[in-house]
Design a protein around this motif. Sequence first.
Motif, PDB file in Angstrom:
ATOM      1  N   THR A 102      42.995  33.224  23.782  1.00  0.00           N
ATOM      2  CA  THR A 102      42.188  32.040  24.091  1.00  0.00           C
ATOM      3  C   THR A 102      42.772  31.194  25.212  1.00  0.00           C
ATOM      4  O   THR A 102      42.040  30.446  25.851  1.00  0.00           O
ATOM      5  N   SER A 103      44.083  31.305  25.452  1.00  0.00           N
ATOM      6  CA  SER A 103      44.697  30.555  26.544  1.00  0.00           C
ATOM      7  C   SER A 103      46.056  31.155  26.877  1.00  0.00           C
ATOM      8  O   SER A 103      46.668  31.823  26.054  1.00  0.00           O
ATOM      9  N   ALA A 104      46.484  30.893  28.109  1.00  0.00           N
ATOM     10  CA  ALA A 104      47.809  31.336  28.545  1.00  0.00           C
ATOM     11  C   ALA A 104      48.306  30.371  29.609  1.00  0.00           C
ATOM     12  O   ALA A 104      47.584  30.060  30.549  1.00  0.00           O
ATOM     13  N   ARG A 113      40.219  36.541  33.034  1.00  0.00           N
ATOM     14  CA  ARG A 113      39.949  37.125  34.359  1.00  0.00           C
ATOM     15  C   ARG A 113      39.991  36.036  35.429  1.00  0.00           C
ATOM     16  O   ARG A 113      40.552  36.226  36.504  1.00  0.00           O
ATOM     17  N   ALA A 114      39.387  34.881  35.139  1.00  0.00           N
ATOM     18  CA  ALA A 114      39.386  33.771  36.094  1.00  0.00           C
ATOM     19  C   ALA A 114      40.810  33.269  36.329  1.00  0.00           C
ATOM     20  O   ALA A 114      41.193  32.983  37.476  1.00  0.00           O
ATOM     21  N   LEU A 115      41.595  33.175  35.270  1.00  0.00           N
ATOM     22  CA  LEU A 115      42.975  32.727  35.398  1.00  0.00           C
ATOM     23  C   LEU A 115      43.800  33.718  36.220  1.00  0.00           C
ATOM     24  O   LEU A 115      44.560  33.324  37.107  1.00  0.00           O
ATOM     25  N   PHE A 116      43.632  35.002  35.968  1.00  0.00           N
ATOM     26  CA  PHE A 116      44.336  36.025  36.751  1.00  0.00           C
ATOM     27  C   PHE A 116      43.942  35.938  38.224  1.00  0.00           C
ATOM     28  O   PHE A 116      44.786  36.033  39.107  1.00  0.00           O
ATOM     29  N   LEU A 163      47.123  37.223  40.089  1.00  0.00           N
ATOM     30  CA  LEU A 163      47.648  38.300  39.244  1.00  0.00           C
ATOM     31  C   LEU A 163      46.705  39.489  39.158  1.00  0.00           C
ATOM     32  O   LEU A 163      47.137  40.592  38.823  1.00  0.00           O
ATOM     33  N   ASP A 164      45.440  39.280  39.492  1.00  0.00           N
ATOM     34  CA  ASP A 164      44.495  40.407  39.486  1.00  0.00           C
ATOM     35  C   ASP A 164      44.851  41.426  40.562  1.00  0.00           C
ATOM     36  O   ASP A 164      44.447  42.572  40.493  1.00  0.00           O
ATOM     37  N   ARG A 165      45.662  41.014  41.533  1.00  0.00           N
ATOM     38  CA  ARG A 165      46.108  41.934  42.588  1.00  0.00           C
ATOM     39  C   ARG A 165      47.452  42.570  42.268  1.00  0.00           C
ATOM     40  O   ARG A 165      47.906  43.460  42.984  1.00  0.00           O
ATOM     41  N   VAL A 166      48.101  42.114  41.198  1.00  0.00           N
ATOM     42  CA  VAL A 166      49.435  42.612  40.847  1.00  0.00           C
ATOM     43  C   VAL A 166      49.413  43.418  39.550  1.00  0.00           C
ATOM     44  O   VAL A 166      49.940  44.528  39.498  1.00  0.00           O
ATOM     45  N   LEU A 167      48.819  42.861  38.509  1.00  0.00           N
ATOM     46  CA  LEU A 167      48.768  43.537  37.213  1.00  0.00           C
ATOM     47  C   LEU A 167      47.803  44.710  37.263  1.00  0.00           C
ATOM     48  O   LEU A 167      46.842  44.704  38.035  1.00  0.00           O
ATOM     49  N   ASP A 168      48.065  45.705  36.436  1.00  0.00           N
ATOM     50  CA  ASP A 168      47.157  46.846  36.298  1.00  0.00           C
ATOM     51  C   ASP A 168      46.119  46.482  35.244  1.00  0.00           C
ATOM     52  O   ASP A 168      46.393  46.532  34.047  1.00  0.00           O
TER      53      ASP A 168
END
Length: 114
Positions: A52-54, A86-89, A94-99
Amino acid sequence: MTERLRISEVELDSRVTVVTVSGELDMDTCPLLQAALARALPRVAIDLGALTSADSYGLTVLLAMHHHARAAGGRALVCETGDLMRALFRQRGLDRVLDLRSTLEEAVAELRAL
């Protein structure tokens, strides 16, 4: 385990572990996830469907896991991220770093194929 964060670990076979995370991932709860992910190396699917949050501490744990898994000759695939995560990444790059994978099934299949 704290009530704010729930983690389950399922070893699918000798090569792939699924870690499912739900609740709030923050400075106080991230050591729990860190410990679970360390046990899951080197091939782990991280299901965040019920997260729910990070905060930045929690995101750092995910980023570190990505690097540790690679260094150990494995992979850490993050899957089932909801719109919020997804929005937070995306916001943090992070969407460009994490798999990232859309589904748990996709992540597990890819890990088993390694």
